[in-house]
Every structure is written in C-alpha cells, then in structure tokens.
Design an enzyme around this catalytic site. Structure first.
Site, short mmCIF file in Angstrom:
data_model
loop_
_atom_site.label_atom_id
_atom_site.label_comp_id
_atom_site.label_asym_id
_atom_site.label_seq_id
_atom_site.Cartn_x
_atom_site.Cartn_y
_atom_site.Cartn_z
N GLN A 197 0.84 -1.19 0.00
CA GLN A 197 0.00 0.00 0.00
C GLN A 197 0.88 1.25 0.00
O GLN A 197 1.75 1.41 0.87
CB GLN A 197 -0.89 -0.02 1.25
CG GLN A 197 -1.92 1.07 1.33
CD GLN A 197 -2.78 0.93 2.57
OE1 GLN A 197 -2.57 0.05 3.39
NE2 GLN A 197 -3.74 1.81 2.74
N SER A 230 0.57 6.75 2.66
CA SER A 230 1.11 7.79 3.53
C SER A 230 2.34 8.46 2.92
O SER A 230 3.10 7.85 2.16
CB SER A 230 1.49 7.20 4.88
OG SER A 230 0.34 6.76 5.56
N GLU A 234 -9.03 -1.90 5.45
CA GLU A 234 -7.81 -1.94 6.27
C GLU A 234 -8.16 -1.84 7.75
O GLU A 234 -7.66 -2.60 8.58
CB GLU A 234 -6.87 -0.82 5.87
CG GLU A 234 -5.58 -0.79 6.69
CD GLU A 234 -4.69 0.39 6.34
OE1 GLU A 234 -3.46 0.26 6.52
OE2 GLU A 234 -5.21 1.44 5.91
N GLU A 271 -6.23 9.50 17.01
CA GLU A 271 -6.86 10.82 17.02
C GLU A 271 -7.83 10.97 15.84
O GLU A 271 -8.95 11.47 15.99
CB GLU A 271 -5.79 11.91 16.97
CG GLU A 271 -4.93 12.02 18.23
CD GLU A 271 -3.87 10.94 18.33
OE1 GLU A 271 -3.26 10.81 19.40
OE2 GLU A 271 -3.63 10.22 17.34
#
Length: 405
Positions: free
Chosen positions: A118, A121, A236, A374
């Site tokens: 993947q 990010s 995911e 978060e």
C-alpha cells in the site's frame, strides 16, 4: 446432501456441487499451494459472493464458511494468512476496477503468486491523507509519477502497489486525487528500508521518480481517488481491528497476559495487578464480541461500517494496555534479553504477536497505522455520533493554495 436440501436451498447445493467437483478433479495433496488455490479460484470458491469469473459464484456470502470447512477437512491449503493486502486490494479492485483489471489481478492475488503493498502515507500527509503531494501528470496513454511514500509495509517484497496520487492541484484536496496500480519493478521505483524500534524492517519508504504508469492501471475515474481509497481504508481498518486474536476467547495478546499471570508466584499476584488484568481482559472480550458481530454482518453481505473504525481504535489502545501490563508483571525480566538487531523480513508476516518484548514496542504502531487514534476519534465523533466537526479552513480551497510548512 439430500434432495430436500437441494430443492430448498439451490445456492447451497450449487456450492456443494462445486466443492465436490473441485476435490474430485484436484486432490489437495497432489498439488502445490499455488496450483490448488488457482483451481479453487477457477471453480468460483475463492470468494463465493463475488460474480462468476472473478473467483466467485454469486452465492450468499454466508456460504464461504461452508467452503472453508469442507476444504479444511479435505486437507486443502488455505490462502496465505499473511496475505494481508489481499483484503485491501481485492475489495478495491472488485468494487472500482474494470473487468480487465479484475481478470488480470484477482487470481494471482488469491494464489499468492503476486504480492501487494500500500502506497498511501507520505512524510507530509500521514493523518491528513487527502493532503498528499505525490504528483501524477498525464502523458498520452501514460501517467508520469513523482513523489515519496512512507511506512509502506513489506514494499520490498511486493510485485504491485496501491498508489494514490494528486492529478489536479487546482481543486480542493479531496477532489484532485487519482488511484493507480503500480508495478513495483518499474524504472524509477526505489524502495529503501526503515528500521523500527523493535529492530524489525517491515516498513519501507518508496521513492517514485518519473515512474510511468499506463492509464489502463488507473482504478476508478480520474479525480475519484478519494472515494476509491476509502474502500481500501475501510477494509484496512476492519482487518486491523479484527486482528486482535480471532474469535476464540483468550487468544492473542490477552492470552499472553493470562499465561504470564498464571506463571507468577502467589506473592506477586496482588489484588492491584489482578484488577488491571481483569480490566484488560474485559476490554479484550468486548472487542472480540464486537468483531464477531461485524463478521456476521460481513457474512450477510454488508460492506465494512463504523464498527471497523471502532474496533481499530479499541484494538490500538487495548494492545498497548495489555503489553504494558505484561511487561509490568514480568518485572526486570521484561526489560532484558531481547535482540534488537536489524532484521529484514523475508515473508509477508511481521510476527506482531510473538515475543512480549517485541510486541510491547510493536503495538506502539497500532495507534498510527491505518489511521491514527486521534483521526479515528474524529471519524467516530462526526460520522457515528453526529458531533460537530472540527473547523476546516482548507475545505473549499484549491490544494495548491493551502499554506504548507
């Protein structure tokens, strides 16, 4: 199988007949894993609920349990349990891919002949995934990609990567993304190791320099990458959240805590320690039952819902609490005698639930990977509880006009 069953439940009868034919034509012990899984895919028994020709029979998803039970009893090899990314790339291609893409990628993905990673990010776009900067520029029937991705699990072993890029910087960030499949052996793809705190090398960073990707490897429409990537992300989170020990009570990390407790001398089994153990055990049991309910929903044919994000958040915080307790129960022994030498994994498994010393450090990443805790709280607050969202000053601003450090 009786005539009554056949008449009352033709879908079950069809799956049973496909299983009988598969096992009669291909003795599991006479094939390699890849060969048998290929025959299984061709028989429509890889994912029974998907359309014919793509590893399924268009049957109710609940019948997948029948398939797994029959094949396990026959000694057939299961798909590689470490093929985590099949649970991400597979549903994404099934949902958004073209017929040619489904025919090209699903079978070798299921057999394990082709492995995936993947590429989401970036150094400047982790929690704010939609803010990513990797650019893809159209050049005829190809796209030229430049950028950097980071925290790419097992990218050094992957044949293909799920890649999200920015194709239009002049629209708000969520609307200018496009999703591609990239050949990890392409010219311009450079995979570099990252050393983790455990000494492991599961994560990689990937540099893309003038990488040419055919337009035929675009998943979904140009500019529709955010919607496509949500399919990957939801699966995911469900996979991570459901990976805390399976359906058996006392399995996984909480089982390690129980074994450490049972091995302690009586004088160290204090009421305070027992109370901590019972708190984490109760949380683990709650998560296990939540995952069972989510699994039942998936078997009924439902796509992952908010329970995936709930389980992902709960798993991350729970695992940290469990292994903190484990190390505390072990006392000084929890701080010594672990080899932190850099290791390059050669398989698709990083052994997360192995040695306690390693797991204590490894689970720090659970609250980051797949969406930080978060971000998960924001998602659950806004989309599940209906709470007011945080102010977003860049919501309607073109990505190119948003200030960056």
């Amino acid at each position: 199988m009786t005539d009554t069953t056949t008449a009352a439940d033709p879908a079950t009868a069809r799956v049973e007949a496909a299983l009988d034919a598969l096992l009669a034509a291909h003795e599991p012990t006479s094939c390699t894993r890849e060969e048998f899984l290929g025959h299984r895919f061709d028989a429509g028994l890889a994912f029974v609920h998907v359309p014919e020709g793509h590893g399924g029979l268009g049957a109710p998803i609940q019948l997948q349990r029948l398939v797994e039970s029959r094949l396990r009893a026959a000694g057939a090899p299961p798909p590689d349990p470490a093929q985590f990314f099949m649970n991400l790339a597979g549903p994404t291609i099934l949902t958004h891919g073209s017929e040619d893409q489904k025919r090209r990628f699903l079978r070798p993905m299921f057999t394990g002949e082709e492995r995936w990673c993947q590429l989401f990010s970036e150094p400047g776009a982790g929690s704010d995934f939609a803010g990513l900067a990797t650019r893809a520029t159209r050049d005829g029937d190809e796209w030229v990609v430049n950028g950097q991705k980071v925290w790419n699990t097992l990218a050094h072993l992957a044949d293909w990567g799920m890649l999200v890029t920015r194709t239009n910087p002049e629209v708000p960030k969520h609307r200018g993304l496009t999703y591609f499949v990239v050949d990890m052996r392409s010219a311009g793809v450079e995979v570099r190791p990252l050393r983790q705190i455990t000494g492991g090398g599961v994560q990689r960073e990937v540099y893309l320099t003038d990488v040419r990707v055919p337009d035929s490897l675009r998943i979904g429409d140009e500019g529709d990458g955010w919607r496509v990537s949500l399919t990957t992300l939801m699966n995911e989170r469900s996979s991570i959240g459901g990976g805390g020990g399976g359906s058996r009570r006392g399995a996984g990390p909480i089982g390690q805590a129980l074994r450490i407790w049972q091995a302690l001398p009586a004088e160290r089994q204090t009421p305070v320690a027992r109370d901590r153990l019972m708190q984490v055990w109760s949380a683990a049991e709650t998560l296990r039952l939540t995952n069972q309910r989510a699994a039942a929903a998936r078997r009924a044919g439902h796509n992952p819902g908010p329970e995936g994000s709930i389980a992902k958040l709960a798993l991350a915080e729970q695992n940290k609490a469990i292994y903190e307790l484990c190390v505390d129960l072990m006392g000084p022994a929890g701080q010594v005698e672990f080899d932190y030498t850099f290791r390059r994994p050669s398989t698709l498994s990083d052994g997360q639930w192995g040695e306690v010393h390693q797991a204590f450090l490894r689970v720090r990443a659970n609250s980051i990977e797949g969406g930080t805790s978060e971000i998960m709280r924001n998602i659950l607050g806004e989309q599940v509880l209906g709470l007011p969202g945080e102010p977003r000053l860049d919501k309607d601003v073109a990505w190119s006009k948003v200030p960056r450090s």
